[in-house]
Motif scaffolding. Structure first.
Motif, PDB file in Angstrom:
ATOM      1  N   ARG A 152       2.891  -5.967  21.289  1.00  0.00           N
ATOM      2  CA  ARG A 152       2.481  -5.822  20.033  1.00  0.00           C
ATOM      3  C   ARG A 152       3.589  -6.569  18.942  1.00  0.00           C
ATOM      4  N   ARG A 153       4.743  -6.601  19.340  1.00  0.00           N
ATOM      5  CA  ARG A 153       5.768  -7.094  18.400  1.00  0.00           C
ATOM      6  C   ARG A 153       6.379  -8.297  19.133  1.00  0.00           C
ATOM      7  N   GLY A 154       6.147  -8.851  20.269  1.00  0.00           N
ATOM      8  CA  GLY A 154       6.890  -9.845  20.819  1.00  0.00           C
ATOM      9  C   GLY A 154       6.430 -11.295  20.302  1.00  0.00           C
TER      10      GLY A 154
ATOM     11  N   VAL B 271      16.272  -5.449  18.477  1.00  0.00           N
ATOM     12  CA  VAL B 271      15.523  -4.324  18.189  1.00  0.00           C
ATOM     13  C   VAL B 271      14.565  -3.984  19.496  1.00  0.00           C
ATOM     14  N   LEU B 272      14.020  -5.004  19.940  1.00  0.00           N
ATOM     15  CA  LEU B 272      13.098  -4.739  21.150  1.00  0.00           C
ATOM     16  C   LEU B 272      13.970  -4.342  22.264  1.00  0.00           C
TER      17      LEU B 272
ATOM     18  N   ALA C  17       4.699   3.028  26.687  1.00  0.00           N
ATOM     19  CA  ALA C  17       5.183   2.686  25.290  1.00  0.00           C
ATOM     20  C   ALA C  17       6.012   1.536  25.201  1.00  0.00           C
ATOM     21  N   ALA C  18       7.034   1.115  26.154  1.00  0.00           N
ATOM     22  CA  ALA C  18       7.671   0.039  26.143  1.00  0.00           C
ATOM     23  C   ALA C  18       7.026  -1.353  26.277  1.00  0.00           C
ATOM     24  N   VAL C  19       6.006  -1.135  27.262  1.00  0.00           N
ATOM     25  CA  VAL C  19       5.292  -2.565  27.375  1.00  0.00           C
ATOM     26  C   VAL C  19       4.474  -2.723  25.931  1.00  0.00           C
TER      27      VAL C  19
ATOM     28  N   GLU D 230       9.221 -12.968  24.462  1.00  0.00           N
ATOM     29  CA  GLU D 230       8.677 -13.801  23.433  1.00  0.00           C
ATOM     30  C   GLU D 230       8.424 -15.037  23.825  1.00  0.00           C
ATOM     31  N   ARG D 231       9.303 -15.937  24.245  1.00  0.00           N
ATOM     32  CA  ARG D 231       9.058 -17.150  24.617  1.00  0.00           C
ATOM     33  C   ARG D 231       7.680 -17.334  25.818  1.00  0.00           C
TER      34      ARG D 231
END
Length: 328
Positions: A227-229, A169-170, A220-222, A145-146
């Motif tokens: 999408r959510r990071g 969750v991630l 899918a992981a990336v 995220e950072r």
């Protein structure tokens, strides 16, 4: 647009507008191809790299690589060592044989000693190691995220509680599938042989099934990470998948180059001895982290270009504010 996106970035990268809030709606993969055709693939790639570089992407990649190493090593050792206690003895045997077949020769002995099934007295230490691995993987997702926020020109991460709740969750939705997909894809033939030895399944069938599943897991992981990071509303899934595909292709190229180097350099294991596997893991983690964050940079630059923001970095301050860093 969120307040985080509106704030002027202290880094020289240009903040990316949230196109999902614009009248045209969420961007799709079709929009991405239109942008690439309009500006040229090389121009978009160059601009994405400039965005990555000026967002301090190399430093964020190193930080993410460290957390990946802190997660991977104790996780694998703990899982294999605890496999009997977890009623997963045969999966542990598959993983053990796969690991021993892919590490550089100099470190095989040390790894063999580390991943033996745990005795009663060793289980507490292995459970603690597994807990350490989980914490490290959660911190790694926080680092994702950072790094992503800086690439998008966002000043602050989410508040700590929100950030690390999302990171948990991630870690389960992205981190673990990515690592599993990596191991299966890199050690496809060895993994298939180990499954045949332990379960009796035909190794050719296992190989044909395992490779596409591993590719899907990593893509899918990336995609979920992108999408959510970041701390913003991201564009549509199909556009995000373009960035994930770029990340995967880069990872394949980096991993292929690393594997070729290790095979061509017969002295690698001799030079590093028992540490050869750790050194190879460190290099792999650095290259993997770069591939992941470069996927973010491509997604960010495509969205910025769609919003009319053609410059990945802000102009240098000074007389005339000349845009010496314009690349589009």
């Amino acid at each position: 647009m969120s307040g985080a996106s509106r704030a002027r970035s202290p880094w020289p990268v240009s903040p990316v507008p949230e196109t999902a809030a614009m009248p045209a709606g969420e961007l799709t993969a079709e929009d991405a191809w239109a942008i690439i055709r309009r500006h040229g693939a090389w121009t978009v790639a160059r601009a994405s790299f400039v965005r990555f570089r000026y967002a301090d992407g190399f430093s964020h990649s190193r930080a993410l690589a460290l957390q990946l190493c802190l997660a991977v090593v104790p996780f694998l050792i703990a899982f294999v060592g605890l496999s009997g206690s977890l009623y997963a003895e045969r999966p542990g045997m598959v993983l053990r044989r796969t690991l021993l077949s892919v590490v550089p020769g100099g470190s095989t002995g040390a790894l063999q000693a580390a991943i033996q099934p745990a005795g009663r007295g060793d289980r507490t230490a292995l459970w603690l190691g597994l807990g350490t691995a989980v914490v490290a993987l959660v911190v790694a997702m926080g680092q994702v995220e950072r790094g992503a926020n800086r690439i998008y020109g966002i000043r602050r991460d989410r508040p700590s509680r929100q950030k690390y709740t999302r990171a948990v969750v991630l870690a389960g939705a992205s981190g673990v599938p990515y690592l599993v997909g990596f191991l299966v894809l890199v050690a496809g033939a060895d993994f298939a042989d180990a499954v045949e030895d332990v379960y009796g399944f035909d190794d050719d069938v296992v190989g044909w099934l395992a490779v596409p599943i591993a590719v899907v897991l990593m893509l899918a992981a990336v995609t979920v990470m992108i999408r959510r990071g970041p701390r913003r509303r991201q564009p549509g899934w199909s556009l995000v998948a373009v960035g994930a595909a770029v990340s995967f292709v880069l990872w394949l190229a980096f991993t292929g180059l690393l594997a070729g180097y290790l095979q061509a350099s017969g002295s690698f294991g001799a030079v590093y001895g028992p540490l050869a596997g750790i050194m190879a893991l460190l290099i792999w983690a650095q290259l993997t982290s770069m591939a992941i964050l470069l996927g973010f940079a491509v997604t960010a630059q495509l969205e910025a270009a769609r919003a009319g923001l053609l410059h990945p970095v802000e102009p240098d301050p000074g007389p005339g504010d000349a845009r010496s860093l314009d690349v589009l």
